[in-house]
Design a protein around this motif. Structure first.
Motif, PDB file in Angstrom:
ATOM      1  N   PRO A   5       0.682  -1.413   0.182  1.00 31.19           N
ATOM      2  CA  PRO A   5      -0.073  -0.071  -0.061  1.00 31.19           C
ATOM      3  C   PRO A   5       0.837   1.192  -0.017  1.00 31.19           C
ATOM      4  O   PRO A   5       0.265   2.356  -0.227  1.00 31.19           O
ATOM      5  N   VAL A   6       2.315   1.289   0.251  1.00 30.88           N
ATOM      6  CA  VAL A   6       3.025   2.374   0.261  1.00 30.88           C
ATOM      7  C   VAL A   6       4.058   2.376  -0.621  1.00 30.88           C
ATOM      8  O   VAL A   6       4.505   1.459  -1.108  1.00 30.88           O
ATOM      9  N   ILE A   7       4.085   3.528  -1.461  1.00 31.69           N
ATOM     10  CA  ILE A   7       5.252   3.672  -2.278  1.00 31.69           C
ATOM     11  C   ILE A   7       6.316   4.380  -2.066  1.00 31.69           C
ATOM     12  O   ILE A   7       7.617   4.078  -2.592  1.00 31.69           O
ATOM     13  N   HIS A   8       6.303   5.212  -1.131  1.00 34.15           N
ATOM     14  CA  HIS A   8       7.734   5.760  -0.437  1.00 34.15           C
ATOM     15  C   HIS A   8       7.385   6.155   1.188  1.00 34.15           C
ATOM     16  O   HIS A   8       6.546   6.123   1.495  1.00 34.15           O
ATOM     17  N   VAL A   9       8.565   5.820   1.714  1.00 32.92           N
ATOM     18  CA  VAL A   9       8.503   5.751   3.151  1.00 32.92           C
ATOM     19  C   VAL A   9       9.754   7.250   3.294  1.00 32.92           C
ATOM     20  O   VAL A   9      10.873   6.947   2.974  1.00 32.92           O
ATOM     21  N   ILE A  10       9.260   8.087   3.966  1.00 33.30           N
ATOM     22  CA  ILE A  10      10.113   9.221   4.148  1.00 33.30           C
ATOM     23  C   ILE A  10      10.559   9.516   5.587  1.00 33.30           C
ATOM     24  O   ILE A  10       9.435   9.857   6.247  1.00 33.30           O
ATOM     25  N   HIS A  11      11.671   9.356   6.196  1.00 34.14           N
ATOM     26  CA  HIS A  11      12.096   9.344   7.450  1.00 34.14           C
ATOM     27  C   HIS A  11      12.385  10.823   7.561  1.00 34.14           C
ATOM     28  O   HIS A  11      12.691  11.657   6.627  1.00 34.14           O
ATOM     29  N   PRO A  12      12.159  11.325   8.771  1.00 32.58           N
ATOM     30  CA  PRO A  12      12.382  12.647   8.931  1.00 32.58           C
ATOM     31  C   PRO A  12      13.648  13.048   9.118  1.00 32.58           C
ATOM     32  O   PRO A  12      14.702  12.395   9.377  1.00 32.58           O
ATOM     33  N   GLY A 186      -7.898   0.519  19.625  1.00 28.27           N
ATOM     34  CA  GLY A 186      -8.913  -0.533  18.557  1.00 28.27           C
ATOM     35  C   GLY A 186      -9.604   0.034  17.553  1.00 28.27           C
ATOM     36  O   GLY A 186     -10.097  -0.542  16.887  1.00 28.27           O
ATOM     37  N   GLY A 187      -9.346   1.332  17.463  1.00 28.00           N
ATOM     38  CA  GLY A 187     -10.041   2.254  16.314  1.00 28.00           C
ATOM     39  C   GLY A 187      -9.586   1.596  15.176  1.00 28.00           C
ATOM     40  O   GLY A 187      -8.454   1.284  14.755  1.00 28.00           O
ATOM     41  N   VAL A 188     -10.610   1.854  14.038  1.00 28.33           N
ATOM     42  CA  VAL A 188     -10.536   1.282  12.664  1.00 28.33           C
ATOM     43  C   VAL A 188     -10.987   2.192  11.654  1.00 28.33           C
ATOM     44  O   VAL A 188     -12.144   2.520  11.922  1.00 28.33           O
ATOM     45  N   VAL A 189     -10.167   2.775  10.659  1.00 29.70           N
ATOM     46  CA  VAL A 189     -10.775   3.489   9.846  1.00 29.70           C
ATOM     47  C   VAL A 189     -10.423   3.441   8.180  1.00 29.70           C
ATOM     48  O   VAL A 189      -9.378   3.068   8.094  1.00 29.70           O
ATOM     49  N   PRO A 190     -11.454   3.588   7.286  1.00 33.94           N
ATOM     50  CA  PRO A 190     -10.875   3.417   5.858  1.00 33.94           C
ATOM     51  C   PRO A 190     -10.220   4.658   5.372  1.00 33.94           C
ATOM     52  O   PRO A 190     -10.519   5.794   5.915  1.00 33.94           O
ATOM     53  N   ILE A 191      -9.365   4.486   4.610  1.00 30.46           N
ATOM     54  CA  ILE A 191      -8.643   5.615   3.765  1.00 30.46           C
ATOM     55  C   ILE A 191      -9.136   5.462   2.355  1.00 30.46           C
ATOM     56  O   ILE A 191      -8.770   4.710   1.721  1.00 30.46           O
ATOM     57  N   ASP A 192      -9.894   6.420   1.936  1.00 27.81           N
ATOM     58  CA  ASP A 192     -10.338   6.413   0.672  1.00 27.81           C
ATOM     59  C   ASP A 192      -9.121   6.831  -0.410  1.00 27.81           C
ATOM     60  O   ASP A 192      -8.542   7.258  -0.045  1.00 27.81           O
ATOM     61  N   THR A 208      -1.251   1.093  12.421  1.00 28.47           N
ATOM     62  CA  THR A 208      -0.897   0.144  11.247  1.00 28.47           C
ATOM     63  C   THR A 208      -1.974   0.548   9.977  1.00 28.47           C
ATOM     64  O   THR A 208      -3.120   1.234  10.208  1.00 28.47           O
ATOM     65  N   LEU A 209      -1.316   0.086   8.691  1.00 29.01           N
ATOM     66  CA  LEU A 209      -2.041   0.439   7.509  1.00 29.01           C
ATOM     67  C   LEU A 209      -2.123  -0.954   6.651  1.00 29.01           C
ATOM     68  O   LEU A 209      -1.015  -1.594   6.253  1.00 29.01           O
ATOM     69  N   ASP A 210      -3.272  -1.498   6.746  1.00 24.03           N
ATOM     70  CA  ASP A 210      -3.233  -2.796   6.045  1.00 24.03           C
ATOM     71  C   ASP A 210      -2.519  -3.941   6.783  1.00 24.03           C
ATOM     72  O   ASP A 210      -1.831  -4.429   6.041  1.00 24.03           O
ATOM     73  N   GLY A 211      -1.955  -3.833   8.056  1.00 23.07           N
ATOM     74  CA  GLY A 211      -1.308  -4.507   8.778  1.00 23.07           C
ATOM     75  C   GLY A 211       0.266  -4.250   8.856  1.00 23.07           C
ATOM     76  O   GLY A 211       0.856  -4.735   9.526  1.00 23.07           O
ATOM     77  N   MET A 228      -7.337   1.470   1.491  1.00 17.04           N
ATOM     78  CA  MET A 228      -6.929   0.770   2.644  1.00 17.04           C
ATOM     79  C   MET A 228      -7.310   1.033   4.093  1.00 17.04           C
ATOM     80  O   MET A 228      -8.292   1.912   4.033  1.00 17.04           O
ATOM     81  N   THR A 229      -6.907   0.376   5.100  1.00 21.80           N
ATOM     82  CA  THR A 229      -7.514   0.521   6.256  1.00 21.80           C
ATOM     83  C   THR A 229      -6.427   1.022   7.313  1.00 21.80           C
ATOM     84  O   THR A 229      -5.323   0.147   7.512  1.00 21.80           O
ATOM     85  N   LEU A 230      -6.592   1.915   8.163  1.00 23.67           N
ATOM     86  CA  LEU A 230      -5.855   2.396   9.352  1.00 23.67           C
ATOM     87  C   LEU A 230      -6.358   2.052  10.429  1.00 23.67           C
ATOM     88  O   LEU A 230      -7.670   1.896  10.802  1.00 23.67           O
ATOM     89  N   ARG A 231      -5.569   1.246  11.416  1.00 18.52           N
ATOM     90  CA  ARG A 231      -5.973   0.881  12.776  1.00 18.52           C
ATOM     91  C   ARG A 231      -4.861   1.306  13.557  1.00 18.52           C
ATOM     92  O   ARG A 231      -3.980   1.699  13.622  1.00 18.52           O
TER      93      ARG A 231
END
Length: 299
Positions: A5-12, A186-192, A208-211, A228-231
């Motif tokens: 689900p992720v195409i770039h990971v940008i560390h600070p 335990g919260g769960v939310v969809p990311i459109d 987590t994002l899709d695990g 995808m789903t954010l938890r």
């Protein structure tokens, strides 16, 4: 096989500013922009000593809009339009630089007296070319005027654009989505998948994002078109940002953003030559043009 689900990971890149830290993920070498977002800073969280505070002296911007959003604390904003505005948690300050604006940001006196808290996100929005040289503007939208969308274990404040069909009143210049998503344990939310480009950022807690476990203070650019789903297991605070993909690149140098490098060079010379307007009530100090700025675009 399921795509990542992720195409770039940008560390600070983290800067210690004395008493508090700033974590910067945009612009970066992997990526300059996500939608119109071209700068992404997390300030704090921090609690400064009694009598201290932040004092960001007057400095210029062009061809962008700054978006300031706080989790804790308060900031007094002044600008060359004559604006004097205090921002508190849950509100948004949108300052549109257009052809040029100068502003300062300082801790309010009442906050200094008790030892100010500082926690929040400051982003910059690149302006589409047709708006780059518009007249400067300032807009404050209070916390009570920004919509909150709730669900099972989730409360999301829509800062800009529209989230799950609920729009914010904040001005936008290009397609934009910006939201502060609070997840209970335990919260769960969809990311459109609606926006051209999207990213998520864990400001506090866990998610987590899709695990996939998301690291705090890290910007995750999401695969276009994928729902995808954010938890959150223990509770977290996640910023969602993105929007319309720009067809032309933007350049960043110090506090200047533009589609034209020549325009940025002109802004440097204008600031050095004192051709920008002054900030009424805060015109005795300024930040000089640095030899080597901390904020640049790549290459």
């Amino acid at each position: 096989m399921t795509e990542d689900p992720v195409i770039h990971v940008i560390h600070p890149t983290t800067h210690d500013l004395g008493g508090f830290k700033v974590h910067r993920t945009l612009p970066s070498r992997p990526r300059t922009m996500v939608g119109p977002f071209i700068f992404f800073d997390q300030m704090g969280p921090a609690h400064l000593a009694v009598g201290e505070g932040i004092d960001v002296r007057p400095h210029p911007h062009i061809n962008l809009a700054t978006v300031t959003y706080l989790f804790d604390g308060a900031i007094d904003h002044r600008d060359s339009l004559g604006t004097v505005a205090r921002i508190d948690p849950g509100a948004v300050n949108l300052m549109t630089a257009g052809h040029g604006i100068v502003h300062s940001e300082r801790s309010p006196a009442d906050q200094r007296a008790q030892g100010p808290a500082l926690s929040g996100i400051q982003t910059w929005i690149a302006l589409p070319e047709r708006f780059e040289e518009m007249d400067p503007a300032f807009e404050h939208v209070g916390a009570d005027d920004l919509p909150i969308v709730t669900g099972a274990g989730v409360s999301a404040r829509v800062i800009m654009g529209s989230l799950w069909g609920t729009p914010a009143p904040t001005t936008t210049y290009a397609g934009t989505i910006y939201a502060d998503i609070e997840l209970d344990a335990g919260g769960v939310v969809p990311i459109d998948a609606d926006a051209d480009e999207r990213a998520v950022y864990v400001a506090m807690g866990d998610a987590t994002l899709d695990g996939m476990t998301l690291e705090p203070q890290t910007l995750y650019v999401l695969r276009p078109g994928a729902a995808m789903t954010l938890r959150s297991e223990r509770g977290g605070r996640v910023m969602l940002c993105g929007g319309e993909a720009f067809a032309t690149p933007r350049h960043v140098w110090w506090n200047f953003v533009s589609s034209s490098r020549d325009r940025i060079n002109q802004a440097k010379e204008d600031w050095k030559a004192d051709r920008f307007p002054k900030v009424p009530g805060d015109d005795q100090e300024f930040i000089p043009v640095p030899e080597v700025p901390k904020t640049v675009s790549y290459p």
